[in-house]
Design a protein around this motif. Structure first.
Motif, short mmCIF file in Angstrom:
data_model
loop_
_atom_site.label_atom_id
_atom_site.label_comp_id
_atom_site.label_asym_id
_atom_site.label_seq_id
_atom_site.Cartn_x
_atom_site.Cartn_y
_atom_site.Cartn_z
N UNK A 106 0.75 -1.19 0.01
CA UNK A 106 -0.12 -0.08 -0.06
C UNK A 106 0.76 1.28 -0.04
N UNK B 226 1.07 12.27 1.25
CA UNK B 226 0.24 13.21 2.03
C UNK B 226 0.96 14.56 1.91
N UNK C 87 -4.17 13.88 4.06
CA UNK C 87 -4.06 12.84 3.21
C UNK C 87 -4.41 13.28 1.79
N UNK D 147 -4.47 7.29 -1.73
CA UNK D 147 -3.71 5.76 -1.33
C UNK D 147 -3.93 4.86 -2.71
N UNK E 187 -8.34 5.30 -2.62
CA UNK E 187 -9.07 6.52 -2.11
C UNK E 187 -8.40 7.86 -2.59
N UNK F 142 -3.16 -2.81 4.81
CA UNK F 142 -3.86 -1.65 5.02
C UNK F 142 -3.93 -1.10 6.49
N UNK F 143 -3.95 0.26 6.44
CA UNK F 143 -3.74 1.24 7.72
C UNK F 143 -4.44 0.55 8.89
N UNK F 144 -5.41 -0.15 8.70
CA UNK F 144 -6.35 -0.59 9.73
C UNK F 144 -5.65 -1.77 10.55
N UNK G 252 -10.33 3.77 14.49
CA UNK G 252 -10.11 2.54 14.55
C UNK G 252 -8.75 2.08 15.09
N UNK H 246 -1.87 5.83 15.67
CA UNK H 246 -0.37 6.06 15.42
C UNK H 246 0.47 6.98 15.98
N UNK I 66 1.77 1.69 16.92
CA UNK I 66 0.66 1.58 16.23
C UNK I 66 -0.50 0.90 17.43
N UNK J 257 -7.10 6.83 12.34
CA UNK J 257 -7.90 6.32 11.20
C UNK J 257 -9.16 6.35 11.55
N UNK K 81 -8.73 4.16 4.44
CA UNK K 81 -7.54 4.00 4.99
C UNK K 81 -6.80 5.36 5.03
N UNK L 219 -5.22 8.44 7.24
CA UNK L 219 -4.92 8.84 8.59
C UNK L 219 -5.01 10.56 8.58
#
Lengths: 115, 110
Positions: free
Chosen positions: A31, A35, A45, A48, A56, A98-100, B30, B33, B48, B90, B96, B98
């Motif tokens: 990914x 920014x 942001x 991505x 997105x 992914x960031x999650x 969610x 960081x 994180x 997030x 996705x 930040x």
């Protein structure tokens, strides 16, 4: 730790010209992100990118912006044509997932000055 | 939009002391960081968290999604801890991306 490299660190161009910012992400990451930070403001942001596609994008990602990662090489942000308000520091980031699910690793940024 | 309020904006610590940074969120996040920007401008990953707490050396971080905040505690501060610290979170509804806090400029002095 893992490093994201951004080239160049500073770029100065005339308004209306095209510019390409280059990012060498962490090698096994999938990914990729850009920014933007205007002087004195928060990092925001832009976009991505995963599996060759934009997943997105924010309202800051204008029509003049495009991203790609041809053949697994640099992940690039192209601005064509540039405008004065594009002056900012652009940070590239990558993550394995992914960031999650995983942390992002950021480069040191490219300072873009549009004259 | 989703907001992250980080405080304090600046902090001075005598070497050997400690303090806490805090980020409040306007919506449910969610994950969070924490980063430190060093003198060369690089963002160094600190933590994180998707929940709970984590500790690494003299740093400890907590994240409470329900109460909408995260903290970063620094104990026994050293000169090399100086720098700008950022939280980034997030939102559960935002895919996705930040959202960054404004940053805390930390100066540790002798």
């Amino acid at each position: 730790g893992p490093k994201v490299l951004q080239i160049p660190s500073h770029q100065i161009i005339d308004m209306g010209q095209m510019v390409t910012l280059n990012c060498d992400p962490v090698s096994n990451h999938l990914y990729f992100y850009w920014y933007k930070q205007i002087l004195g403001q928060q990092m925001e942001f832009l976009v991505n990118f995963y599996n060759g596609k934009v997943m997105e994008k924010s309202k800051l990602f204008k029509d003049q912006f495009s991203v790609e990662r041809p053949d697994g090489s640099y992940f690039t942000l192209k601005i064509q044509p540039t405008a004065l308000e594009d002056s900012a520091v652009y940070f590239c980031a990558s993550s394995r997932l992914g960031t999650s699910q995983n942390t992002l690793y950021f480069g040191a940024g490219t300072r873009l000055s549009v004259l | 939009g989703d907001q992250v309020e980080q405080s304090p904006s600046a902090l001075s610590l005598h070497e050997g002391t400690g303090s806490a940074l805090r980020c409040n969120f306007t919506t449910t996040m969610r994950a969070v960081q924490w980063f430190r920007k060093n003198s060369r401008g690089s963002l160094i990953n600190l933590f994180y968290l998707a929940s709970g707490t984590k500790e690494n050396g003299r740093l400890k971080s907590a994240f409470d999604s329900k109460e909408r905040y995260s903290t970063l505690h620094i104990r026994d501060a050293q000169l090399e801890d100086s720098g700008t610290y950022f939280c980034a979170a997030e939102a559960t509804s935002s895919g996705q991306k930040l959202v960054f806090g404004q940053g805390t400029i930390l100066k540790v002095y002798l």
